[in-house]
Design an enzyme around this catalytic site. Structure first.
Site: not given
Length: 84
Positions: A6-7
């Site tokens: 998620d980054e």
């Protein structure tokens, strides 16, 4: 550049010559939220480390632009534990 599930990091160097990077990034974040329902936080800065710290400070759904002259004033009051 994918950093985790998620980054992500995106190098926008030089893009301000054509359009505002902050506005463009904000529009991407809004589109992702609209399509997926996921909250998006981001920070724009001169490097990945400051961007990572800025994004953490902006959460849960925040947007920061930390310009070169603002980096030291932004980082100085934070705990050293904020450095990834």
């Amino acid at each position: 550049e994918k950093a985790s599930i998620d980054e992500f990091y995106l190098d926008l160097s030089g893009m301000d010559k054509f359009f505002g990077c902050y506005q463009w990034t904000k529009e991407i974040a809004l589109a992702v939220t609209k399509e997926t329902g996921l909250p998006i936080s981001f920070a724009l800065s001169a490097n990945k480390t400051v961007s990572k710290i800025g994004t953490g400070e902006a959460k849960p759904v925040g947007r920061l632009e930390i310009k070169d002259l603002e980096i030291k004033p932004f980082l100085n009051p934070l705990s050293i534990k904020k450095i990834p």
